[in-house]
Design an enzyme around this catalytic site. Structure first.
Site, PDB file in Angstrom:
ATOM      1  N   HIS A  12       0.225 -11.106 -31.494  1.00  0.00           N
ATOM      2  CA  HIS A  12      -1.045 -10.339 -31.401  1.00  0.00           C
ATOM      3  C   HIS A  12      -1.459  -9.942 -30.085  1.00  0.00           C
ATOM      4  CE1 HIS A  12      -2.159 -10.756 -36.007  1.00  0.00           C
ATOM      5  NE2 HIS A  12      -1.192 -11.845 -35.603  1.00  0.00           N
ATOM      6  N   LYS A  49     -17.236  -5.467 -30.502  1.00  0.00           N
ATOM      7  CA  LYS A  49     -15.766  -6.230 -30.523  1.00  0.00           C
ATOM      8  C   LYS A  49     -16.209  -7.569 -29.348  1.00  0.00           C
ATOM      9  CE  LYS A  49     -14.101  -2.551 -29.040  1.00  0.00           C
ATOM     10  NZ  LYS A  49     -12.701  -2.071 -29.302  1.00  0.00           N
ATOM     11  N   LYS A  62     -11.254  -5.071 -22.482  1.00  0.00           N
ATOM     12  CA  LYS A  62     -11.919  -3.998 -23.444  1.00  0.00           C
ATOM     13  C   LYS A  62     -12.834  -3.035 -22.724  1.00  0.00           C
ATOM     14  CE  LYS A  62     -11.259  -7.449 -27.141  1.00  0.00           C
ATOM     15  NZ  LYS A  62     -10.495  -6.816 -28.372  1.00  0.00           N
ATOM     16  N   THR A 121      -8.544  -3.045 -34.566  1.00  0.00           N
ATOM     17  CA  THR A 121      -8.621  -2.963 -35.900  1.00  0.00           C
ATOM     18  C   THR A 121      -9.991  -2.153 -36.172  1.00  0.00           C
ATOM     19  OG1 THR A 121      -9.242  -5.240 -36.256  1.00  0.00           O
ATOM     20  CG2 THR A 121      -7.081  -4.686 -36.928  1.00  0.00           C
ATOM     21  N   LYS A 142     -11.745   0.921 -38.732  1.00  0.00           N
ATOM     22  CA  LYS A 142     -13.082   0.857 -39.563  1.00  0.00           C
ATOM     23  C   LYS A 142     -14.132   2.242 -39.281  1.00  0.00           C
ATOM     24  CE  LYS A 142     -12.284  -3.979 -39.368  1.00  0.00           C
ATOM     25  NZ  LYS A 142     -12.345  -5.366 -38.738  1.00  0.00           N
TER      26      LYS A 142
HETATM   27  C1  26W Z   1      -5.100 -19.541 -27.679  1.00  0.00           C
HETATM   28  C2  26W Z   1      -6.206 -18.815 -27.789  1.00  0.00           C
HETATM   29  C3  26W Z   1      -6.136 -17.426 -28.356  1.00  0.00           C
HETATM   30  C4  26W Z   1      -6.990 -17.313 -29.523  1.00  0.00           C
HETATM   31  C5  26W Z   1      -6.707 -16.193 -30.350  1.00  0.00           C
HETATM   32  C6  26W Z   1      -5.461 -16.647 -27.875  1.00  0.00           C
HETATM   33  C7  26W Z   1      -4.993 -15.555 -28.496  1.00  0.00           C
HETATM   34  C8  26W Z   1      -5.725 -15.331 -29.882  1.00  0.00           C
HETATM   35  C9  26W Z   1      -5.736 -13.926 -30.548  1.00  0.00           C
HETATM   36  C10 26W Z   1      -4.347 -13.443 -30.782  1.00  0.00           C
HETATM   37  C11 26W Z   1      -6.382 -12.786 -30.151  1.00  0.00           C
HETATM   38  C12 26W Z   1      -6.639 -11.738 -31.104  1.00  0.00           C
HETATM   39  O1  26W Z   1      -7.569 -11.893 -31.809  1.00  0.00           O
HETATM   40  N1  26W Z   1      -5.697 -10.725 -30.845  1.00  0.00           N
HETATM   41  C13 26W Z   1      -6.026  -9.285 -31.300  1.00  0.00           C
HETATM   42  O2  26W Z   1      -5.487  -9.311 -32.698  1.00  0.00           O
HETATM   43  C14 26W Z   1      -5.829  -8.174 -33.466  1.00  0.00           C
HETATM   44  C15 26W Z   1      -5.052  -8.188 -34.900  1.00  0.00           C
HETATM   45  O3  26W Z   1      -3.643  -7.941 -34.639  1.00  0.00           O
HETATM   46  C16 26W Z   1      -5.427  -6.679 -32.664  1.00  0.00           C
HETATM   47  O4  26W Z   1      -5.743  -5.736 -33.372  1.00  0.00           O
HETATM   48  C17 26W Z   1      -6.183  -6.811 -31.277  1.00  0.00           C
HETATM   49  O5  26W Z   1      -5.471  -5.628 -30.426  1.00  0.00           O
HETATM   50  C18 26W Z   1      -5.790  -8.124 -30.486  1.00  0.00           C
HETATM   51  O6  26W Z   1      -6.510  -8.183 -29.322  1.00  0.00           O
END
Ligand code: 26W
Length: 800
Positions: free
Chosen positions: A346, A534, A540, A642, A646
């Site tokens: 992601h 967001k 961003k 996402t 929406k």
């Molecule tokens: C280790 C800490 C951590 C926690 C959460 C690192 C990374 C994350 C997530 C991967 C971050 C996240 O939410 N990424 C988002 O995921 C969405 C769903 O696929 C995408 O639409 C967003 O672009 C992306 O930033």
């Protein structure tokens, strides 16, 4: 149960008085909500039991979605709508003098996630159930979800979130299905007729107790399960400090880590990850064995999906159970494991990629470390055979290297599928971040563009628009969102467009009332509602948005009669508690708001509103009221987004960069129905590579930029103190990592285009309608259909 309003009222009143022990008039809103929730949860039970029976006997292939986050929001309205009893309950309660809306407002958001990743998991659950797919979620039952944000003098304060304060009506505790999870301790091995077996001794055992939540499908009897694990003390050992053991144990599921891009590398986070996967994998295998005998074709009956790397320990845990508990040999176990697991990435942000220090990892999870070490050995040997002598390449792909365990490398090696979440993101993974793996495993890489459940984000959260759509094209779109395209035949229908305008105005009026109530700011529903909601993150570029507003203010000051259409800029964003730069941006937004909101030169043409404690239920109120959707990340940084989908589905026009899924929104609606600006991904990546960007040039050559930046530090901004020097330095001294100054001119011009387009309401409404009509592709039903067909290889009614 009940099938008529009368029966509902009777059942409800009886239960209310029985559970509250109070006469109806004395019951509180909470009593009334708790009773309604319990009644509906019981109403769901029959279908829930029946669904599980059906899965057991039909031996259908099951999908398990492992995620450390599920950003569910509220469930009452979704459950009533999906059960098809919303009106029945609303009228029944109405007869009793209870407003269902008040009930809905009592429910706490289940904020068991940070942002995009967690919300995507929640949308996927709704789609799988509504498409009659046997898809279940496994997660953690955090005692405290994402912190509650309080803004004090423009500063973010974090308060512990209390969603379980009044209990949680939707969950069912199942102590009989508890799992024992071992931490620390050491591994003893013993040899017998040539087979080595391993025993984990002196471990600290934690009990994983499951709480099940029903996932109700829309317009079907399918009810899938979201199982959330809770950590509880298992057994007190003599001579062991009981209080410490209890504290250490309960701490595992106490808090959700509030970071969504920064890997903190804390041992408690690693304990959370292993706790989740060990309880889940053993449960999945037990239920598999209760339906099937032989583990060697597990992958034909079970698909396990890991949502980013956070649950990747499920792969070595599966190996441990298959080898240590079921005596399978390594190669068969590895074959079964890799065919069962699939991984979604992601983010490409390097700071978000998880790598655990071996010195933290090994003592906590001694057996799992041994297995990862073996996986790494065998993997590097295969690489050596494929690329003899290429140390650099092998080092770059190794799972364990330089004292770290690289979780993404383990995920790719241990899965049969690796997907990105939008076309551009998947290409960046293939060509850059994971290129070495793409060269070695080309067949594993695929792309699955994200989606959102249109049932929550259109049908449930925007009744004025949903009923207008239903009056025009019926309700087939609820089960088949691609049918929204039938709306296109109304683009020349001015009566319809007028009603579309009315629906938007209704939502804008409602949001204006909320803003007056919560922020005490009067906003004009006829102004352009320009929205950026967001997580707060530098990539961003909420900074670009607020600097442009400062520029608009300067224009008003320079020329009070400038023809600037009135705009209401709305922000909603939480910053990770340790992310100080992000917190400064929040303060800057408040400082600019204080400057412009009642400034005589502005004459009300600009309002800046920061809505506190942004969360799912607030997004459901904000998005239907949007005219402009700000999706302005530095190209190549936002994997998909996402929120952009929406807003599109609710008729807002996107103002964005060619990043993430914005590109696919443009593909769907065409250049004329979207406002694109800024550097493209390849330009950003090139300039990052060759270091050819000097932000100082833009400070010196663009008067607008010089003025704004100077205002950050010259005392023009209220209550600035020296707060904004870090921002000033990040843009100049630190050369503006996210190209804010580089994209400013193009951004300002795009805003001009928005302003002039909005003046022609008829054409604006036509553009808005085109966005709605073409949004069906971005339903998570389409996304899940692709996952089911191309990754999980399962069939289902919804896939016909
Ligand atoms: C280790 C800490 C951590 C926690 C959460 C690192 C990374 C994350 C997530 C991967 C971050 C996240 O939410 N990424 C988002 O995921 C969405 C769903 O696929 C995408 O639409 C967003 O672009 C992306 O930033």
């Amino acid at each position: 149960m009940f099938s008529s309003q009368e029966e509902f009222k009777e059942a409800y009143l009886k239960k209310l008085e029985m559970t509250s022990g109070k006469a109806f008039p004395d019951t509180t809103l909470q009593d009334r909500y708790d009773t309604l929730g319990q009644l509906i949860r019981e109403y769901i039970s029959m279908n829930w039991i029946q669904t599980n029976e059906q899965y057991r006997y039909q031996k259908q292939k099951q999908v398990y979605y492992l995620s450390i986050e599920f950003l569910l929001g509220r469930l009452l309205r979704q459950n009533l709508m999906n059960l098809g009893i919303y009106e029945l309950v609303e009228e029944g309660l109405g007869d009793l003098g209870i407003d269902l809306k008040d009930m809905e407002d009592v429910e706490q958001d289940a904020a068991l996630g940070n942002g995009g990743l967690g919300r995507l998991a929640a949308c996927f659950l709704d789609s799988m159930a509504s498409m009659d797919l046997p898809g279940h979620g496994y997660g953690i039952r955090y005692k405290h979800g994402l912190f509650e944000q309080k803004i004090v003098n423009g500063y973010q304060m974090e308060l512990p979130e209390q969603w379980l304060r009044h209990g949680y009506v939707w969950e069912v505790r199942k102590p009989d299905l508890m799992m024992q999870i071992p931490f620390w301790g050491r591994i003893e091995s013993s040899e017998k007729d040539g087979v080595t077996s391993f025993r984990h001794v002196d471990a600290e055992i934690v009990a994983a107790v499951p709480y099940d939540l029903p996932v109700v499908g829309y317009g079907t009897t399918t009810v899938n399960t979201l199982r959330l694990w809770n950590a509880e003390p298992y057994a007190y050992k003599a001579g062991r400090d009981m209080m410490k053991y209890k504290r250490d144990t309960e701490a595992i599921t106490e808090f959700l880590y509030p970071d969504d891009t920064q890997d903190e590398g804390k041992v408690l986070r690693l304990k959370q990850q292993y706790f989740l996967v060990s309880a889940s994998i053993r449960t999945i295998l037990e239920s598999y064995l209760s339906r099937h005998g032989d583990l060697t074709n597990l992958h034909e009956h079970v698909a396990i999906h890991i949502n980013d790397t956070h649950p990747v320990l499920a792969i070595p845990e599966m190996m441990r159970v298959l080898i240590d508990e079921y005596g399978m040999d390594w190669d068969s176990a590895w074959g079964v494991t890799t065919k069962t697991f699939a991984y979604t990435n992601h983010t490409t942000l390097s700071e978000a990629l998880e790598r655990w220090l071996v010195r933290i990892f090994q003592p906590l999870l001694p057996r799992i470390y041994m297995i990862i070490d073996e996986i790494n050995e065998r993997f590097c040997r295969d690489l050596w055979d494929a690329y003899p002598g290429e140390w650099g390449r092998i080092e770059g792909m190794a799972i364990i290297a330089h004292g770290e365990v690289k979780m993404a490398h383990l995920a790719i090696a241990g899965s049969h599928s690796v997907n990105g979440v939008a076309k551009i993101h998947t290409n960046i993974l293939k060509e850059r971040e994971m290129n070495l793996f793409y060269q070695y495993f080309p067949g594993k890489f695929n792309s699955k563009t994200n989606g959102i459940t249109h049932r929550r984000w259109l049908l449930n959260s925007n009744p004025p628009l949903a009923s207008l759509i239903q009056s025009a094209i019926g309700d087939a779109w609820i089960k088949d969102p691609s049918r929204l395209s039938e709306l296109e035949s109304f683009t020349a229908d001015s009566a319809f467009l007028e009603n579309l305008h009315k629906a938007k105005q209704l939502n804008k009026k409602r949001l204006a009332d909320r803003i007056l109530q919560t922020n005490g700011i009067v906003v004009d529903p006829d102004s352009i509602f320009d929205i950026q909601i967001k997580r707060l993150h530098a990539y961003k570029r909420q900074l670009l948005n607020i600097l442009h507003i400062l520029h608009l203010f300067n224009r008003c000051q320079e020329n009070p009669d400038a023809d600037i259409p009135s705009r209401t800029f709305i922000f909603g964003a939480k910053a990770s508690p340790g992310y100080y730069y992000a917190k400064k941006i929040i303060k800057l937004i408040h400082s600019v708001a204080d400057l412009v909101n009642d400034h005589p030169a502005v004459k009300g043409r600009i309002k800046v509103v920061f809505l506190e404690n942004y969360r799912v239920s607030l997004a459901e109120e904000i998005i239907p009221a949007a005219d402009v959707s700000q999706q302005i990340s530095t190209a190549s940084k936002e994997a998909s987004g996402t929120g952009n989908m929406k807003f599109m589905m609710n008729g807002a026009l996107t103002l964005g960069t060619l990043d993430g899924a914005n590109i696919e929104i443009q593909e769907q609606v065409g250049d004329e129905n979207i406002f694109i600006f800024g550097l493209r991904a390849e330009e950003v990546m090139k300039q990052q590579q060759d270091g050819s960007y000097y932000s100082m040039e833009y400070y010196h050559h663009d008067e607008r930029i010089k003025k704004m930046l100077d205002q950050l530090i010259d005392g023009s901004l209220p209550d600035a103190g020296d707060h904004f020097e870090t921002i000033y330095d990040s843009l100049l001294a630190e050369n503006d990592e996210f190209f804010v100054l580089r994209d400013f001119d193009s951004y300002a011009k795009a805003h001009e285009r928005v302003a002039s387009a909005y003046r022609d309401q008829e054409s604006w409404l036509r553009m808005s309608l085109i966005n709605i009509a073409r949004s069906g592709y971005f339903s998570s039903d389409r996304t899940i259909a692709e996952y089911a067909r191309e990754i999980w290889r399962i069939g289902g009614v919804g896939l016909r």
